[in-house]
Design an enzyme around this catalytic site. Structure first.
Site, PDB file in Angstrom:
ATOM      1  N   GLY A  46     123.615  12.450  43.545  1.00  0.00           N
ATOM      2  CA  GLY A  46     122.437  12.821  44.334  1.00  0.00           C
ATOM      3  C   GLY A  46     121.734  14.026  43.734  1.00  0.00           C
ATOM      4  CB  SER A  52     122.607  20.671  45.260  1.00  0.00           C
ATOM      5  OG  SER A  52     122.222  19.344  44.972  1.00  0.00           O
ATOM      6  CG  ASP A  71     119.158  10.589  42.262  1.00  0.00           C
ATOM      7  OD1 ASP A  71     118.511   9.547  42.480  1.00  0.00           O
ATOM      8  OD2 ASP A  71     119.243  11.523  43.071  1.00  0.00           O
ATOM      9  CB  SER A 124     126.331   6.276  42.500  1.00  0.00           C
ATOM     10  OG  SER A 124     127.638   6.739  42.630  1.00  0.00           O
ATOM     11  CG  HIS A 144     123.420  10.782  53.353  1.00  0.00           C
ATOM     12  ND1 HIS A 144     123.942  10.987  52.096  1.00  0.00           N
ATOM     13  CD2 HIS A 144     123.158  12.021  53.828  1.00  0.00           C
ATOM     14  CE1 HIS A 144     123.986  12.289  51.837  1.00  0.00           C
ATOM     15  NE2 HIS A 144     123.505  12.944  52.865  1.00  0.00           N
ATOM     16  CG  ASP A 170     123.845  15.978  54.315  1.00  0.00           C
ATOM     17  OD1 ASP A 170     123.250  16.954  54.815  1.00  0.00           O
ATOM     18  OD2 ASP A 170     123.611  15.559  53.175  1.00  0.00           O
TER      19      ASP A 170
HETATM   20  N1  SAH Z   1     121.623  17.004  46.318  1.00  0.00           N
HETATM   21  C1  SAH Z   1     120.195  17.050  46.632  1.00  0.00           C
HETATM   22  C2  SAH Z   1     119.749  15.992  47.617  1.00  0.00           C
HETATM   23  C3  SAH Z   1     120.104  14.575  47.257  1.00  0.00           C
HETATM   24  S1  SAH Z   1     119.156  13.406  48.194  1.00  0.00           S
HETATM   25  C4  SAH Z   1     119.845  18.423  47.203  1.00  0.00           C
HETATM   26  O1  SAH Z   1     120.741  19.113  47.704  1.00  0.00           O
HETATM   27  O2  SAH Z   1     118.678  18.801  47.205  1.00  0.00           O
HETATM   28  C5  SAH Z   1     119.981  11.924  47.802  1.00  0.00           C
HETATM   29  C6  SAH Z   1     119.670  11.363  46.419  1.00  0.00           C
HETATM   30  O3  SAH Z   1     120.600  10.304  46.203  1.00  0.00           O
HETATM   31  C7  SAH Z   1     118.273  10.757  46.246  1.00  0.00           C
HETATM   32  O4  SAH Z   1     117.615  11.398  45.182  1.00  0.00           O
HETATM   33  C8  SAH Z   1     118.538   9.284  45.920  1.00  0.00           C
HETATM   34  O5  SAH Z   1     117.688   8.751  44.910  1.00  0.00           O
HETATM   35  C9  SAH Z   1     119.968   9.296  45.436  1.00  0.00           C
HETATM   36  N2  SAH Z   1     120.705   8.058  45.657  1.00  0.00           N
HETATM   37  C10 SAH Z   1     120.864   7.383  46.814  1.00  0.00           C
HETATM   38  N3  SAH Z   1     121.654   6.313  46.646  1.00  0.00           N
HETATM   39  C11 SAH Z   1     122.020   6.304  45.330  1.00  0.00           C
HETATM   40  C12 SAH Z   1     122.820   5.437  44.511  1.00  0.00           C
HETATM   41  N4  SAH Z   1     123.462   4.396  45.027  1.00  0.00           N
HETATM   42  N5  SAH Z   1     122.956   5.737  43.208  1.00  0.00           N
HETATM   43  C13 SAH Z   1     122.336   6.812  42.667  1.00  0.00           C
HETATM   44  N6  SAH Z   1     121.577   7.661  43.383  1.00  0.00           N
HETATM   45  C14 SAH Z   1     121.416   7.414  44.693  1.00  0.00           C
HETATM   46 MG    MG Z   2     122.678  16.472  51.472  1.00  0.00          MG
END
Ligand code: SAH
Ligand code: MG
Length: 215
Positions: A46, A52, A71, A124, A144, A170
């Site tokens: 993510g 982060s 991501d 992922s 999520h 979260d």
């Molecule tokens: N860590 C970041 C927020 C992540 S938001 C912070 O703290 O600001 C969640 C991210 O997960 C999004 O960018 C989305 O594109 C990615 N995501 C969701 N499902 C995914 C998957 N199956 N594989 C790769 N990336 C994924």
């Molecule tokens: Mg988060």
């Protein structure tokens, strides 16, 4: 071993788009700093716009270790147009889809942390299936939904070294506070018997230590 992020990193973090509050971000940095004692790379699921990632990369740099971050950069379900966390400035008008990769790259470049991060652009589970190396920290903050969060656990936790840290963002035990999938992953890790809670947890950021060997 630095216990706080470099001031430039903190400034960049505070200005970056994303979903990590400052107190939880500082806890993530402490966990990452602790994990670097294993001498292994740190991994984030993510990346989003790099908010982060900056903190992991800062802790990694202090120990001479790389941070990997996964991501597909097309956004999670709740970040799509019409949903609660949508940011219209992150849509690529040419393809008509979310694209957080350019912003992510800018975030790391401006913080001077680009060379400490390897961005893995893809889904992922597909990246995890090809990644064989041991990791000192796995930070789960990708999709999520139950499907995505559980797949992140199944795909990446087998790579986490004994003594390594599993950090889950979260985590809301009360459904009134947020979605339950990260909490279910947290409960699963404890039920599997390979993990113990640590005092590093802060708010919805939960830090578990792997106590049993990898299987
Ligand atoms: N860590 C970041 C927020 C992540 S938001 C912070 O703290 O600001 C969640 C991210 O997960 C999004 O960018 C989305 O594109 C990615 N995501 C969701 N499902 C995914 C998957 N199956 N594989 C790769 N990336 C994924
Ligand atoms: Mg988060």
């Amino acid at each position: 071993m630095a216990s706080a992020p470099h001031p430039d990193t903190l400034t960049a973090f505070e200005g970056a788009k994303g979903f990590m509050p400052v107190d939880e971000g500082l806890a993530l940095h402490r966990a990452a700093t602790r994990a670097t004692a294993l001498g292994l790379p740190l991994l984030e699921i993510g990346s989003y716009c790099g908010r982060s990632t900056l903190l992991l990369a800062d802790a990694g740099r202090a120990a001479g270790l790389m941070t990997l971050t996964v991501d597909h950069h097309r956004g999670s379900e709740e970040q799509q147009p019409g949903w609660e966390y949508h940011d219209p400035t992150l849509v690529d008008p040419h393809v008509g889809r979310m694209d957080t990769l350019p912003t992510f790259r800018r975030t790391l470049f401006e913080a001077g942390l680009e060379e400490w991060v390897i961005a893995l652009v893809g889904r992922s589970p597909q990246v995890a299936a090809l990644w064989a190396g041991p990791l000192g920290l796995v930070f789960v903050d990708g999709g999520h939904t139950e499907e995505h969060a559980q797949a992140d656990y199944e795909g990446w936790v087998p790579r986490l070294a004994t003594g390594g840290l599993l950090v889950i963002h979260d985590v809301f035990p009360d459904p009134a506070d947020g979605g339950q999938a990260p909490y279910h992953v947290h409960q699963r890790a404890l039920a599997d018997g390979d993990f113990e809670e640590t005092p590093l947890s802060t708010g919805s950021l939960r830090v578990l230590r792997r106590v049993a060997p990898r299987r």
